[in-house]
Design a protein around this motif. Structure first.
Motif, PDB file in Angstrom:
ATOM      1  N   GLU A  50      -0.248  11.485 -10.002  1.00 44.23           N
ATOM      2  CA  GLU A  50      -1.162  12.606  -9.836  1.00 44.23           C
ATOM      3  C   GLU A  50      -0.462  13.930 -10.120  1.00 44.23           C
ATOM      4  OE1 GLU A  50      -2.367  13.628  -5.800  1.00 44.23           O
ATOM      5  OE2 GLU A  50      -4.429  13.815  -6.498  1.00 44.23           O
ATOM      6  N   LEU A  52       2.052   1.809  -3.545  1.00 48.47           N
ATOM      7  CA  LEU A  52       0.881   2.210  -4.326  1.00 48.47           C
ATOM      8  C   LEU A  52       0.607   3.706  -4.137  1.00 48.47           C
ATOM      9  CD1 LEU A  52      -0.864   0.403  -6.096  1.00 48.47           C
ATOM     10  CD2 LEU A  52      -2.528   0.260  -4.248  1.00 48.47           C
ATOM     11  N   LYS A  53       0.674   4.126  -2.910  1.00 47.72           N
ATOM     12  CA  LYS A  53       0.392   5.526  -2.578  1.00 47.72           C
ATOM     13  C   LYS A  53       1.456   6.443  -3.175  1.00 47.72           C
ATOM     14  CE  LYS A  53      -1.494   8.855   0.062  1.00 47.72           C
ATOM     15  NZ  LYS A  53      -1.917   9.834  -0.926  1.00 47.72           N
ATOM     16  N   MET A  64      -6.186  14.027  -4.141  1.00 46.58           N
ATOM     17  CA  MET A  64      -6.902  13.314  -3.067  1.00 46.58           C
ATOM     18  C   MET A  64      -7.061  11.850  -3.463  1.00 46.58           C
ATOM     19  SD  MET A  64      -7.776  14.035  -0.236  1.00 46.58           S
ATOM     20  CE  MET A  64      -8.336  12.732   0.809  1.00 46.58           C
ATOM     21  N   LEU A  65      -6.616  10.964  -2.648  1.00 47.67           N
ATOM     22  CA  LEU A  65      -6.740   9.543  -3.000  1.00 47.67           C
ATOM     23  C   LEU A  65      -7.256   8.748  -1.817  1.00 47.67           C
ATOM     24  CD1 LEU A  65      -6.090   6.961  -4.739  1.00 47.67           C
ATOM     25  CD2 LEU A  65      -3.890   6.961  -3.588  1.00 47.67           C
ATOM     26  N   TYR A  66      -8.210   7.905  -2.114  1.00 46.85           N
ATOM     27  CA  TYR A  66      -8.573   6.892  -1.137  1.00 46.85           C
ATOM     28  C   TYR A  66      -8.177   5.553  -1.725  1.00 46.85           C
ATOM     29  CZ  TYR A  66     -11.850  10.684  -0.171  1.00 46.85           C
ATOM     30  OH  TYR A  66     -12.423  11.899   0.058  1.00 46.85           O
ATOM     31  N   ILE A  67      -7.401   4.772  -0.984  1.00 49.87           N
ATOM     32  CA  ILE A  67      -7.160   3.402  -1.416  1.00 49.87           C
ATOM     33  C   ILE A  67      -7.979   2.508  -0.503  1.00 49.87           C
ATOM     34  CG2 ILE A  67      -5.480   1.561  -1.768  1.00 49.87           C
ATOM     35  CD1 ILE A  67      -3.354   3.593  -2.185  1.00 49.87           C
ATOM     36  N   VAL A  68      -8.764   1.652  -1.090  1.00 53.26           N
ATOM     37  CA  VAL A  68      -9.590   0.773  -0.276  1.00 53.26           C
ATOM     38  C   VAL A  68      -9.224  -0.665  -0.604  1.00 53.26           C
ATOM     39  CG1 VAL A  68     -11.932   0.136   0.331  1.00 53.26           C
ATOM     40  CG2 VAL A  68     -11.441   2.458  -0.425  1.00 53.26           C
ATOM     41  N   ASN A 115     -10.312  10.540  -6.563  1.00 49.63           N
ATOM     42  CA  ASN A 115     -10.142   9.130  -6.920  1.00 49.63           C
ATOM     43  C   ASN A 115     -10.278   8.209  -5.734  1.00 49.63           C
ATOM     44  OD1 ASN A 115      -9.614   8.586  -9.732  1.00 49.63           O
ATOM     45  ND2 ASN A 115      -7.906  10.023  -9.483  1.00 49.63           N
ATOM     46  N   VAL A 125      -9.226   4.229  -5.257  1.00 48.62           N
ATOM     47  CA  VAL A 125      -8.659   3.038  -5.883  1.00 48.62           C
ATOM     48  C   VAL A 125      -8.980   1.853  -4.993  1.00 48.62           C
ATOM     49  CG1 VAL A 125      -6.515   1.880  -6.513  1.00 48.62           C
ATOM     50  CG2 VAL A 125      -6.839   4.288  -7.067  1.00 48.62           C
ATOM     51  N   PHE A 130       0.812  -1.209   0.000  1.00 46.26           N
ATOM     52  CA  PHE A 130       0.000   0.000   0.000  1.00 46.26           C
ATOM     53  C   PHE A 130       0.845   1.258   0.000  1.00 46.26           C
ATOM     54  CE2 PHE A 130      -3.108  -3.155   1.003  1.00 46.26           C
ATOM     55  CZ  PHE A 130      -4.186  -2.734   0.265  1.00 46.26           C
ATOM     56  N   TYR A 182       1.015   6.570  -6.849  1.00 51.32           N
ATOM     57  CA  TYR A 182      -0.156   7.382  -7.191  1.00 51.32           C
ATOM     58  C   TYR A 182       0.171   8.868  -7.108  1.00 51.32           C
ATOM     59  CZ  TYR A 182      -4.730   9.544  -7.084  1.00 51.32           C
ATOM     60  OH  TYR A 182      -5.799  10.344  -7.363  1.00 51.32           O
TER      61      TYR A 182
END
Lengths: 522, 445
Positions: free
Chosen positions: A31, A23-24, B1-5, A45, A47, A20, A27
């Motif tokens: 971005e 991934l962050k 802004m990102l949410y990873i779920v 977004n 994901v 994770f 990203y």
């Protein structure tokens, strides 16, 4: 590829695995490029990491995370499942949903390079397209879709509980058969103005009076005059009726939902649900090629920028190029693998070509695209195009002679009466415009899908419903399917249904299928 | 802004409901496919799930679409190598696959065969729909059934050996907290304080406490008394706290069964007839497999002599010679006594024959069957496989074979025995169903 030396400490990731954190970090780098270099305008977004099985699930319910239950989704699931397990078909690398926030799915099995590709492609490419294209703006409600699907799912589940699987399945089957005809394609037609119609009829009668010549009476007597009067009355009744039902109506589902006499309230609600979902997907159908082209252009630009900045390694870049070139592969017409134009390939090629015209135009480009050639603003130009066109108009506007040559496009005339196919145009000076027009038409959904309308209801008689197919260029409906679909319409309508094929040119009725209520009962 | 779920932990199988609806929808076709699959498999090899193919047409989702060909149209293709404007090309024959993207069906779906995998359960469910052991068999099964015990929650009464300590203490604790029973530690603390004060008094010259200490002592003593009273009044463990583990008996059917396949393999049994017999045996095996964890198969073939053989020999070799059916029954009796004691095994037998028998053998068969075999068997089915032409003659003339004549009277009196005629593959399933139908008695044999 240039052999720049990369300092390992700048790299976003060094192994193929992801977690994770990587991934962050990845990203964020993507971005940064998307917002600050390409200046894309996107929804927030989200994901979501899912397993391949969950991807199969989502895939089979037309890509939505929430969907009501129907056997056809199960059918898609078992087919995809077999194809996937046997290795005939890979899974989609990503699914992206036109919602706010924009949800992109990534599969846990993917490598980090693939995740980067997917995030660049879906979370920025598609996301930007969804948010800015005029069709999506006009027709879809990104804020509300997930709530609506949630409502639809529980509503249909409740109906199954209360009225039984079979009853719900019958309605859904019928509604699905009409889904393509359940959208409003254009603005609603003006309602026929009855007063104006009557006025016109009166004027015509007056004109006939004025030009009346008594000598005609000396001709052998017929009851022609009475017939004319009857005809006139009949026409007026038809107009009245059509006005009452808002006919002609191209949205068959809408018509049935509002007017079918014997449907229950819940059945109308289900028709409405299917109609709304059909309408939600309608812009996607019209912009498939552009949407994928936009996403491919964006991911290609972003991945290259990551590489240029030394954020990903040469190995990662090689891996990316491998995926990328598989996605945008176009088989030629005589290749075993050919199954029409690959929207990814055509879309990406067109975006790249527009980019080229903006920054490095030839003399030909100046002639063909005086507005954009050499303007040195490729991304701005593309963003304008993404916002204001759909596949058909986009091709008509932007397909360049160079791309037609590169892809070696040619056009075939397939005339029914001729024993041969004829090459009508190729990628040369004589052919460019014809090829372009033909390719654009192929992407025009109103040409691809049959033109169906409800035209009349025999409201005083047996309530027969009249549906017309306007036949262009002698292209008929697929018969068996049309009859099955007609059967579904009959079920919803509850009375007889007639399907007429009308010639576009002459307006005459070419052929007709009738269903009586007795036929429908079987 | 990102949410990873991370959705990986979400329940999978969201499509299960859809899959079930699909199965319901395609039931008739799936059933047909399942039946045809069975023909190509070995007897013991049909209990796994299976890849099946059903016609895609039956699952069509119709809609208004343009015809694939006809009319006047034009389209663009990529990859021109040699054409120039005005070239003529012969129409591609068959299919319209070359006709360009505009005619491809919207979801890329043709009408070809539709292939998918059934899970084992789905496969068997479809196969055994409406089939159950005859009621009468269930009754006889019950008599020989052993019981096993399994936990079945808690009860308020029971034997001390079943006392559930954890449950009881949990209830007791809750009650004690609820009724505010003083803890032992609290009482001890009070007692210590009191004795400390009393010790203090003894140390003082007058043996008396100060006024304040005196008051404290009084309060403490009162508290102690109250605490002791409460402790006495509120039991540590009350009968209402006690809980007992409860066990229930569940019938535990014999988990093993043996199936005897008896067949006449003399010259009069053609390959086709054996094929029919095989299908019947397969069904029987599958059926038993559904009921029992462990099913064995014994193949006995006979001409004028009988022998136990393997499946291969059973179905694929041919002998000549006379036919003495009782030899097979004798063999079965022998194997039964040797290896399959009735108290441990559920015994089923199926006999397939064309009905020919040595003329003096009938009586012997009847005796063996009625006296030795049937009392041991759960069920014994006799299927007589006859030529189609012969069947016509029989139907007309009420003709009966030697074996049928011998067996028919037993079937009348013994419900564990049934006999049926089979003439073609299509008969197998119906006959099997009839033999093993839920209400065989009502259906009439």
């Amino acid at each position: 590829m240039t052999s720049k030396t990369k300092s390992a400490d700048k790299l976003l990731f060094t192994s193929a695995d992801w977690d994770f954190d990587t991934l962050k970090v990845t990203y964020d780098a993507i971005e940064d490029i998307a917002l600050n270099e390409l200046k894309l305008d996107v929804y927030p977004n989200q994901v979501e990491v899912i397993t391949s099985e969950q991807m199969l699930d989502a895939y089979s319910s037309i890509g939505m995370p929430l969907m009501y239950h129907h056997w056809s989704f199960g059918k898609r699931f078992v087919r995809d499942d077999v194809m996937y397990r046997k290795g005939y078909q890979g899974l989609a690398y990503e699914i992206v949903i036109n919602s706010n926030p924009c949800i992109s799915y990534v599969m846990e099995e993917n490598t980090i390079v693939m995740q980067a590709l997917v995030m660049a492609h879906a979370a920025f490419g598609h996301n930007h397209f969804f948010k800015n294209n005029y069709l999506f703006k006009q027709w879809t409600d990104a804020d509300g879709i997930l709530d609506y699907l949630q409502f639809a799912k529980s509503y249909i589940a409740k109906c199954e509980d209360r009225y039984g699987f079979d009853a719900v399945e019958r309605i859904l089957d019928a509604a699905h058969a009409l889904m393509d005809q359940g959208v409003n394609r254009y603005s609603r037609p003006e309602k026929p103005n009855l007063a104006a119609e009557l006025q016109r009829e009166r004027e015509r009668a007056k004109y006939e009076d004025e030009t009346y010549n008594d000598l005609w009476r000396t001709l052998p007597q017929t009851d022609q005059g009475d017939q004319d009067m009857d005809e006139l009355k009949r026409k007026m009744r038809v107009e009245e009726r059509r006005a009452q039902f808002g006919l002609p109506e191209e949205n068959l589902l809408y018509f049935l939902e509002k007017n079918a006499p014997s449907l229950q309230a819940w059945e109308r609600e289900i028709l409405r649900i299917v109609r709304n979902i059909g309408q939600y997907f309608y812009p996607q159908k019209q912009t498939k090629m552009m949407n994928e082209g936009c996403a491919c252009y964006v991911h290609y630009a972003i991945m290259n920028s990551l590489y240029d900045k030394g954020l990903i390694s040469e190995g990662a870049m090689m891996e990316f190029i491998d995926y990328h070139s598989r996605v945008v592969f176009q088989a030629e017409y005589d290749d075993q693998r050919y199954s029409g134009f690959n929207p990814y390939a055509l879309g990406f090629a067109m975006m790249q070509d527009i980019h080229r015209i903006c920054v490095d135009p030839t003399e030909e480009d100046h002639q063909w695209f005086p507005d954009i050639a050499g303007n040195n603003a490729p991304v701005e130009t593309l963003k304008e195009a993404w916002a204001h066109y759909r596949d058909e108009s986009f091709i008509l506007q932007f397909l360049s002679p160079k791309l037609m040559r590169d892809m070696r496009m040619f056009m075939i005339d397939d005339i029914n009466s001729s024993p041969h196919l004829e090459v009508a145009a190729i990628h040369d000076d004589n052919g460019y415009r014809k090829v372009r027009r033909s390719l654009a038409r192929m992407h025009d959904i109103s040409v691809r899908e049959p033109d169906m309308q409800v035209v009349d209801v025999d409201i005083r008689g047996n309530r027969q419903l009249y549906i017309q197919h306007t036949e262009h260029e002698g292209i008929r409906l697929e018969k068996t399917e049309a009859e099955m679909t007609l059967g579904y319409i009959g079920q919803l309508w509850g009375y007889g249904v007639t399907l007429q094929a009308v010639d576009y040119e002459s307006g005459e009725i070419l052929h007709e299928v009738n269903y009586t209520p007795e036929d429908l009962a079987n | 802004m990102l949410y990873i779920v991370d959705r990986r932990k979400n329940p999978t199988g969201k499509s299960l409901g859809n899959r079930q609806r699909f199965m319901r929808r395609a039931k008739a076709q799936i059933k047909k496919a399942v039946e045809s699959t069975i023909r190509s498999r070995g007897i013991t090899d049909i209990t796994s799930g299976d890849q099946i193919t059903i016609p895609g047409k039956t699952l069509k989702e119709p809609g208004f679409h343009h015809q694939g060909r006809g009319g006047n149209r034009n389209y663009v293709l990529p990859g021109n190598k040699k054409f120039v404007q005005g070239d003529r090309i012969a129409r591609p024959q068959g299919g319209d696959s070359g006709a360009g993207g505009s005619q491809a069906s919207p979801d890329g779906e043709g009408e070809d065969e539709f292939q998918f995998t059934l899970t084992r359960d789905e496969f068997l469910d479809i196969f055994f729909e409406d089939l159950e052991l005859p009621d009468l068999l269930k009754k006889s099964l019950k008599q020989t059934t052993a019981f096993r015990t399994a936990r079945a929650g808690f009860s308020v009464e029971g034997t001390p050996s079943n006392l559930s300590l954890v449950r009881t203490m949990r209830n007791s604790l809750a009650r004690r907290i609820g009724l505010r029973r003083p803890k032992t530690a609290e009482v001890r603390e009070l007692e210590e304080k009191i004795s400390a004060l009393q010790a203090k008094a003894e140390q003082r010259p007058n043996g008396k406490l100060t006024k304040t200490d005196e008051d404290t002592l009084h309060t403490l003593l009162a508290d102690l008394e109250e605490a002791k009273r409460r402790m006495k009044a509120i039991a540590f463990i009350d009968p209402i706290d006690t809980r007992y583990n409860q066990f229930q008996k569940f019938p535990d059917p014999n988990t093993q069964a043996v199936m005897f396949c008896l067949m006449d393999v003399s010259g009069s049994m053609s390959e086709q007839m054996k094929e029919l017999a095989k299908r019947f045996f397969m069904l029987l095996h599958l059926f038993l497999h559904r009921k029992y964890e462990h099913v064995e198969v014994v193949f006995i073939r006979h001409t004028s002599r009988a022998a136990e053989v393997d499946e291969e020999t059973f179905f694929y070799s041919r002998e000549t010679g006379g036919t003495i059916v009782s030899s097979a029954l004798e063999e079965m009796k022998k194997v039964l006594l040797d290896r399959y004691p009735t108290d441990q095994w559920n015994i089923y037998a199926a006999q397939a024959s064309d009905g020919d028998n040595y003329s003096n053998d009938g009586a012997k068969c009847t005796t063996l069957l009625a006296e030795d075999l049937l009392p041991k068997c759960q069920y014994y089915a006799y299927i007589e496989i006859t030529d189609e032409r012969e069947a016509e003659i029989f139907a007309a003339a009420e003709g009966e074979t030697a074996l049928w004549k011998a067996y028919a009277p037993i079937a009348k009196v013994n419900p564990r025995f049934a006999l049926k005629r089979v003439t073609k593959a299509a008969d197998i399933f119906p006959v099997f169903r009839e033999l093993f139908a839920k209400n065989r008695a009502e259906a009439g044999r």
